[in-house]
Design a protein around this motif. Structure first.
Motif, PDB file in Angstrom:
ATOM      1  N   LEU A 138     -54.283  17.789  -6.614  1.00 56.04           N
ATOM      2  CA  LEU A 138     -53.513  18.234  -5.464  1.00 56.04           C
ATOM      3  C   LEU A 138     -53.348  17.130  -4.427  1.00 56.04           C
ATOM      4  O   LEU A 138     -52.622  17.307  -3.460  1.00 56.04           O
ATOM      5  N   ASN A 139     -54.006  16.011  -4.608  1.00 56.98           N
ATOM      6  CA  ASN A 139     -53.873  14.893  -3.693  1.00 56.98           C
ATOM      7  C   ASN A 139     -52.576  14.136  -4.022  1.00 56.98           C
ATOM      8  O   ASN A 139     -52.465  13.511  -5.068  1.00 56.98           O
ATOM      9  N   PRO A 140     -51.558  14.193  -3.156  1.00 52.02           N
ATOM     10  CA  PRO A 140     -50.273  13.579  -3.485  1.00 52.02           C
ATOM     11  C   PRO A 140     -50.210  12.078  -3.247  1.00 52.02           C
ATOM     12  O   PRO A 140     -49.192  11.450  -3.547  1.00 52.02           O
ATOM     13  N   ALA A 141     -51.257  11.499  -2.738  1.00 51.96           N
ATOM     14  CA  ALA A 141     -51.194  10.092  -2.353  1.00 51.96           C
ATOM     15  C   ALA A 141     -50.824   9.152  -3.510  1.00 51.96           C
ATOM     16  O   ALA A 141     -49.843   8.424  -3.399  1.00 51.96           O
ATOM     17  N   PRO A 142     -51.530   9.112  -4.650  1.00 48.26           N
ATOM     18  CA  PRO A 142     -51.110   8.149  -5.677  1.00 48.26           C
ATOM     19  C   PRO A 142     -49.881   8.622  -6.456  1.00 48.26           C
ATOM     20  O   PRO A 142     -49.059   7.815  -6.872  1.00 48.26           O
ATOM     21  N   TRP A 143     -49.730   9.933  -6.642  1.00 50.67           N
ATOM     22  CA  TRP A 143     -48.659  10.426  -7.512  1.00 50.67           C
ATOM     23  C   TRP A 143     -47.303  10.331  -6.837  1.00 50.67           C
ATOM     24  O   TRP A 143     -46.302  10.074  -7.504  1.00 50.67           O
ATOM     25  N   LEU A 144     -47.272  10.524  -5.545  1.00 50.57           N
ATOM     26  CA  LEU A 144     -45.989  10.408  -4.838  1.00 50.57           C
ATOM     27  C   LEU A 144     -45.481   8.969  -4.885  1.00 50.57           C
ATOM     28  O   LEU A 144     -44.294   8.729  -5.110  1.00 50.57           O
ATOM     29  N   THR A 145     -46.367   8.010  -4.727  1.00 49.86           N
ATOM     30  CA  THR A 145     -45.977   6.598  -4.808  1.00 49.86           C
ATOM     31  C   THR A 145     -45.483   6.252  -6.213  1.00 49.86           C
ATOM     32  O   THR A 145     -44.460   5.577  -6.371  1.00 49.86           O
ATOM     33  N   ILE A 146     -46.171   6.731  -7.221  1.00 52.09           N
ATOM     34  CA  ILE A 146     -45.751   6.470  -8.601  1.00 52.09           C
ATOM     35  C   ILE A 146     -44.402   7.117  -8.869  1.00 52.09           C
ATOM     36  O   ILE A 146     -43.510   6.502  -9.487  1.00 52.09           O
ATOM     37  N   LEU A 147     -44.199   8.329  -8.404  1.00 52.11           N
ATOM     38  CA  LEU A 147     -42.930   9.022  -8.597  1.00 52.11           C
ATOM     39  C   LEU A 147     -41.785   8.282  -7.919  1.00 52.11           C
ATOM     40  O   LEU A 147     -40.732   8.053  -8.524  1.00 52.11           O
ATOM     41  N   VAL A 148     -41.975   7.878  -6.693  1.00 53.99           N
ATOM     42  CA  VAL A 148     -40.912   7.182  -5.958  1.00 53.99           C
ATOM     43  C   VAL A 148     -40.608   5.835  -6.594  1.00 53.99           C
ATOM     44  O   VAL A 148     -39.433   5.464  -6.763  1.00 53.99           O
ATOM     45  N   LEU A 149     -41.618   5.086  -6.965  1.00 53.90           N
ATOM     46  CA  LEU A 149     -41.384   3.782  -7.584  1.00 53.90           C
ATOM     47  C   LEU A 149     -40.712   3.907  -8.947  1.00 53.90           C
ATOM     48  O   LEU A 149     -39.829   3.108  -9.286  1.00 53.90           O
ATOM     49  N   SER A 150     -41.095   4.908  -9.718  1.00 58.21           N
ATOM     50  CA  SER A 150     -40.456   5.073 -11.022  1.00 58.21           C
ATOM     51  C   SER A 150     -38.986   5.461 -10.870  1.00 58.21           C
ATOM     52  O   SER A 150     -38.136   4.972 -11.610  1.00 58.21           O
ATOM     53  N   TRP A 151     -38.670   6.307  -9.897  1.00 58.72           N
ATOM     54  CA  TRP A 151     -37.259   6.648  -9.683  1.00 58.72           C
ATOM     55  C   TRP A 151     -36.478   5.469  -9.141  1.00 58.72           C
ATOM     56  O   TRP A 151     -35.293   5.308  -9.458  1.00 58.72           O
ATOM     57  N   LEU A 152     -37.098   4.647  -8.334  1.00 57.34           N
ATOM     58  CA  LEU A 152     -36.409   3.433  -7.874  1.00 57.34           C
ATOM     59  C   LEU A 152     -36.087   2.513  -9.048  1.00 57.34           C
ATOM     60  O   LEU A 152     -35.001   1.931  -9.111  1.00 57.34           O
ATOM     61  N   VAL A 153     -37.005   2.394  -9.982  1.00 55.93           N
ATOM     62  CA  VAL A 153     -36.746   1.587 -11.177  1.00 55.93           C
ATOM     63  C   VAL A 153     -35.620   2.207 -11.988  1.00 55.93           C
ATOM     64  O   VAL A 153     -34.684   1.527 -12.424  1.00 55.93           O
ATOM     65  N   PHE A 154     -35.664   3.524 -12.196  1.00 55.10           N
ATOM     66  CA  PHE A 154     -34.631   4.189 -12.984  1.00 55.10           C
ATOM     67  C   PHE A 154     -33.252   4.084 -12.346  1.00 55.10           C
ATOM     68  O   PHE A 154     -32.251   3.960 -13.039  1.00 55.10           O
ATOM     69  N   LEU A 155     -33.194   4.124 -11.029  1.00 53.51           N
ATOM     70  CA  LEU A 155     -31.894   4.147 -10.365  1.00 53.51           C
ATOM     71  C   LEU A 155     -31.351   2.774 -10.003  1.00 53.51           C
ATOM     72  O   LEU A 155     -30.159   2.646  -9.707  1.00 53.51           O
ATOM     73  N   THR A 156     -32.174   1.737 -10.005  1.00 56.92           N
ATOM     74  CA  THR A 156     -31.675   0.425  -9.599  1.00 56.92           C
ATOM     75  C   THR A 156     -31.653  -0.600 -10.722  1.00 56.92           C
ATOM     76  O   THR A 156     -30.756  -1.430 -10.780  1.00 56.92           O
ATOM     77  N   ILE A 157     -32.611  -0.566 -11.609  1.00 53.14           N
ATOM     78  CA  ILE A 157     -32.710  -1.603 -12.639  1.00 53.14           C
ATOM     79  C   ILE A 157     -32.059  -1.175 -13.947  1.00 53.14           C
ATOM     80  O   ILE A 157     -31.306  -1.934 -14.561  1.00 53.14           O
ATOM     81  N   ILE A 158     -32.302   0.044 -14.379  1.00 54.99           N
ATOM     82  CA  ILE A 158     -31.863   0.458 -15.707  1.00 54.99           C
ATOM     83  C   ILE A 158     -30.354   0.701 -15.817  1.00 54.99           C
ATOM     84  O   ILE A 158     -29.753   0.263 -16.799  1.00 54.99           O
ATOM     85  N   PRO A 159     -29.657   1.358 -14.868  1.00 55.62           N
ATOM     86  CA  PRO A 159     -28.220   1.599 -15.055  1.00 55.62           C
ATOM     87  C   PRO A 159     -27.374   0.339 -15.240  1.00 55.62           C
ATOM     88  O   PRO A 159     -26.506   0.326 -16.117  1.00 55.62           O
TER      89      PRO A 159
END
Length: 55
Positions: A4-25
């Protein structure tokens, strides 16, 4: 409960979406496809009627 601690998972989620939306397309859109569809000519093909023997 540590999940339930969102601290590490929120960062991982945001960084992974940044990779998906900026590098991969751009990498995917840079591919060229060998079977590009060709444009049809504006002329209609000449069709002939069939001469059926009606017996």
């Amino acid at each position: 409960m540590p999940q339930l601690n969102p601290a590490p998972w929120l960062t991982i989620l945001v960084l992974s979406w940044l990779v998906f939306l900026t590098i991969i397309p751009p990498k995917i859109l840079a591919h060229s496809y060998p079977n590009d569809p060709t444009h049809r000519s504006s002329e209609l093909p000449k069709t002939e009627s069939w001469n059926w023997p009606w017996h």
